[in-house]
Design a protein around this motif. Structure first.
Motif: not given
Ligand SMILES: [Zn+2]
Length: 484
Positions: A1-2, A332, A349, A353, A372, A418
């Motif tokens: 995720m981001t 993701e 991003h 993934h 990540e 990250y």
């Molecule tokens: Zn991520």
């Protein structure tokens, strides 16, 4: 995720530097083209075998004895409750006398928004008893454990069936929720928590924003029964929905190598396109979205194509991208991405993934940097980041390779894993030369496809690039003794 506004402090800095970081990257020392495996000396058979092991010509195939998972979901008319049945055929590669499932909706952040997963009934010839384990989660518990009536030998199969109920909480930047006539749930069922070669992943849930699950790829079929006016976008190649009956339709999809499943249901306007590489992309947006479905599909295709040039063929036949009615970032899932906000760098991003998480799996609790840091690196490598910005990201305290249990908060986690993680990978590429580093990374992907990788696998891929490995050791991503 981001997160949408960059990965908080450090990762955001990486993406907004003033001069081009790539300008400062030294030319590779050798003429090796990206994607070309290190050359073996033809007369050296042992060396050639070692190189083939480190960099197989063909991408590793998924385990033919991987789990077979059938998920049958039914969404209530008020979009607040999902009832379901999950059938699992499980064949362990080491003996075990239990089956452990992770109940991701009961983790503290998801449960705090009102999400909850309960197991209502269990069936299976080999099941002796079943119950919850806490694992630092809320509600009934974070794990659900089926005790078998005897040991299941390696290679021996058992079939179990679980009925469950998922209550969806208020919509937010989470993998579950309902808002504005839309409902979504990802990891919204008991997730088989097996790490091949290792055993059951009973890692505790944590209070920071991020994943903690470990799951094997599974041959997965998903059916979703919903009110007839709603469109379903899921993991896997989707068939046309069934004809409406009693005001409802059933949607079916299949993904033969899914570690997990995401589902979004709503009045989506969709668009589809097939990339030059043959990947079928489907996007969906709601009325009033900041981007149209066609434009979102174009963005997705650009990311898929660009990343495939760097890391090898896109892992799946399809990719589904629903844009949800909430803001925050992206999450993701195998061959599917939940987008919370229309942001191209977040999308890139999440597409990255698909290689780093979807195909090359990892323990998201033990080694969060393996997905990540790599996804942030993939998103950042062509971006403009000055040497000063890179150095600042690298100077952040904390080990890139720390587990989810070692961070005091979400900011600290994002800055170390990250930001510093991506900066360390960029610096490692700088140290080794872009060509050799990119080739080594492609070998890593090729060799660890559909498995669960460890930092040792990264170290092995970089065995011939000690300068790169030294950078990752200094950043706390690899241990000094992580050697081939
Ligand atoms: Zn991520």
């Amino acid at each position: 995720m981001t997160l949408r506004r960059g990965a908080l402090a450090a990762a955001a800095l990486l993406l907004c530097g003033c001069t081009s970081f790539t300008d400062t990257v030294a030319e590779p020392e050798t003429g090796t083209a990206p994607g070309t495996p290190p050359a073996a000396t033809p007369s050296d058979d042992a060396g050639a075998a070692e190189d083939e092991d480190r960099c197989p010509a063909e991408r590793a195939a998924p385990d033919p004895a991987r789990p077979v998972v059938d998920l049958d979901f039914r969404l209530s008319t008020d979009l607040r409750t999902v009832t379901g049945t999950e059938t699992v055929v499980f064949t362990p590669d080491t003996a075990t006398d239990e089956l452990v499932f992770r109940l991701v909706p009961n983790g503290p952040t998801a449960a705090g928004l009102g999400n909850r997963l309960t197991v209502d009934d269990v069936r299976g010839d080999d099941v002796d008893q079943a119950g919850y384990e806490d694992a630092g989660a809320e509600g009934p518990g974070g794990l659900y454990v089926l005790q078998l009536d005897g040991e299941l030998a390696a290679g021996e199969s058992t079939e179990v069936e679980l009925d469950f109920t998922l209550s969806l909480g208020q919509g937010g930047f989470e993998r579950f929720g309902t808002a504005e006539g839309t409902a979504w749930w990802a990891s919204g069922f008991p997730l088989l928590a097996w790490e091949p070669g290792v055993g059951w992943a009973r890692d505790p849930f944590v209070g920071i924003l991020g994943e903690t699950a470990t799951s094997p790829v599974a041959d997965t079929t998903v059916t979703v029964d919903v009110p007839e006016d709603l469109t379903v976008l899921t993991t896997g190649a989707q068939e046309e929905p069934s004809a409406a009956e009693d005001g409802r339709r059933t949607w079916t999809s299949r993904e033969p190598v899914a570690r997990d499943v995401s589902v979004a249901v709503g009045p989506f306007r969709t668009a589809g396109l097939t990339t030059a590489g043959g990947v079928e992309i489907t996007t969906g947006v709601l009325d009033g979205a900041a981007v149209g479905p066609g434009e979102l599909a174009d963005w997705t295709a650009d990311a898929v194509t660009g990343l495939a040039d760097r890391f090898g063929a896109f892992p799946y036949d399809t990719l589904t991208v629903p844009l949800l009615p909430v803001e925050g970032g992206g999450i993701e899932y195998p061959s599917s991405i939940l987008m919370a906000g229309a942001d191209r760098s977040v999308l890139e991003h999440e597409v990255a993934h698909m290689w780093f998480y979807g195909m090359v799996g990892g323990s998201q609790f033990r080694d969060p940097w393996l997905d990540e840091a790599f996804a942030t690196y993939a998103e950042a490598v062509d971006d403009q980041a000055s040497r000063e910005v890179l150095d600042r990201a690298l100077a952040v305290s904390g080990d890139v390779g720390a587990s989810m249990g070692e961070f005091g908060g979400t900011d600290e986690y994002f800055a170390a894993v990250y930001g510093k993680g991506a900066a360390a990978l960029l610096a490692a590429r700088d140290a080794a030369g872009a060509g050799p580093f990119d080739a080594a990374l492609r070998c890593y992907v090729q060799r660890n496809a559909w498995a669960i990788a460890t930092p040792d696998d990264v170290a092995a891929a970089l065995a011939d690039l000690p300068a790169a490995r030294d950078v990752l050791v200094a950043a706390g991503a690899l241990d000094e003794d992580d050697t081939d």
